[in-house]
Design a protein around this motif. Sequence first.
Motif, PDB file in Angstrom:
ATOM      1  N   ARG A   1      -5.633 -17.276  -3.608  1.00 20.95           N
ATOM      2  CA  ARG A   1      -4.615 -17.591  -3.620  1.00 20.95           C
ATOM      3  C   ARG A   1      -3.906 -18.193  -1.925  1.00 20.95           C
ATOM      4  NH1 ARG A   1      -1.149 -14.628  -0.490  1.00 20.95           N
ATOM      5  NH2 ARG A   1      -2.554 -13.210  -0.229  1.00 20.95           N
ATOM      6  N   ALA A   2      -4.780 -17.515  -0.653  1.00 22.53           N
ATOM      7  CA  ALA A   2      -5.142 -17.887  -0.054  1.00 22.53           C
ATOM      8  C   ALA A   2      -4.784 -19.698   0.647  1.00 22.53           C
ATOM      9  CB  ALA A   2      -6.016 -17.695   1.289  1.00 22.53           C
TER      10      ALA A   2
ATOM     11  N   GLU B   1      -4.438 -21.591  -1.514  1.00 25.12           N
ATOM     12  CA  GLU B   1      -3.123 -22.387  -2.432  1.00 25.12           C
ATOM     13  C   GLU B   1      -2.550 -23.020  -1.734  1.00 25.12           C
ATOM     14  OE1 GLU B   1      -1.107 -24.812  -5.280  1.00 25.12           O
ATOM     15  OE2 GLU B   1      -3.898 -24.433  -5.471  1.00 25.12           O
ATOM     16  N   GLU B   2      -2.046 -21.290  -1.025  1.00 25.25           N
ATOM     17  CA  GLU B   2      -1.146 -21.447   0.150  1.00 25.25           C
ATOM     18  C   GLU B   2      -1.061 -22.526   1.006  1.00 25.25           C
ATOM     19  OE1 GLU B   2      -0.832 -17.364   1.622  1.00 25.25           O
ATOM     20  OE2 GLU B   2       0.270 -16.851  -0.605  1.00 25.25           O
ATOM     21  N   LEU B   3      -2.550 -21.999   1.773  1.00 23.47           N
ATOM     22  CA  LEU B   3      -2.712 -23.293   2.880  1.00 23.47           C
ATOM     23  C   LEU B   3      -2.458 -24.528   2.097  1.00 23.47           C
ATOM     24  CD1 LEU B   3      -4.341 -22.757   5.555  1.00 23.47           C
ATOM     25  CD2 LEU B   3      -5.759 -23.464   5.237  1.00 23.47           C
ATOM     26  N   LYS B   4      -2.845 -25.313   1.282  1.00 23.43           N
ATOM     27  CA  LYS B   4      -2.509 -26.352   0.562  1.00 23.43           C
ATOM     28  C   LYS B   4      -1.021 -26.573   0.444  1.00 23.43           C
ATOM     29  CE  LYS B   4      -4.108 -29.192  -3.510  1.00 23.43           C
ATOM     30  NZ  LYS B   4      -4.508 -29.322  -4.724  1.00 23.43           N
ATOM     31  N   GLN B   5      -0.484 -25.635   0.183  1.00 29.54           N
ATOM     32  CA  GLN B   5       1.277 -26.373   0.000  1.00 29.54           C
ATOM     33  C   GLN B   5       1.453 -26.903   1.566  1.00 29.54           C
ATOM     34  OE1 GLN B   5       2.727 -23.311  -2.078  1.00 29.54           O
ATOM     35  NE2 GLN B   5       2.793 -23.681  -4.418  1.00 29.54           N
ATOM     36  N   LYS B   6       1.113 -25.412   2.236  1.00 26.80           N
ATOM     37  CA  LYS B   6       1.893 -25.662   4.247  1.00 26.80           C
ATOM     38  C   LYS B   6       1.259 -27.304   4.794  1.00 26.80           C
ATOM     39  CE  LYS B   6       1.873 -20.779   4.640  1.00 26.80           C
ATOM     40  NZ  LYS B   6       1.828 -19.743   6.133  1.00 26.80           N
TER      41      LYS B   6
ATOM     42  N   TYR C   1      -1.049 -12.973  10.026  1.00 25.98           N
ATOM     43  CA  TYR C   1      -2.071 -12.745   8.641  1.00 25.98           C
ATOM     44  C   TYR C   1      -2.378 -11.032   8.572  1.00 25.98           C
ATOM     45  CZ  TYR C   1      -6.250 -11.828  12.048  1.00 25.98           C
ATOM     46  OH  TYR C   1      -6.195 -11.054  13.136  1.00 25.98           O
TER      47      TYR C   1
END
Length: 118
Positions: free
Chosen positions: A33-34, A36-41, A9
């Motif tokens: 945005r962070a 959303e990235e965490l949700k995708q991961k 990070y």
Amino acid sequence: MRRTNNYPYQPLNQQPPGPGPASHDALEAENERAAEELKQKIGALKSLTIDIGNEVRYQDKLLRGIDDDMDRTSGFLGNTMTRVVRLAKQGGGARQMCYMFLFVLVVFLLLWLTLKFK
């Protein structure tokens, strides 16, 4: 002193608090945005975990099948060896054992020749 080389990070730029709502909106957008990235991961990890679980169940089923086959084969082989020993103890068993050995030798020779010249 913060070492950023070993961490994936990057810290946010610290701006002095000011009356501007633009900095607050920028931080909110960065958080979204962070998130959303965490949700995708998390979704990818969940999918991977499900796939691993399915693979483990499949492998367990295969291993149980192999274990059952080995148990049956071991019982069959034990019965066969008992018969061979009983045959060897009977009168004239040496001649029959010799015939059986020669038969097995011929079968293996034929298999070897077939596989070699195939």
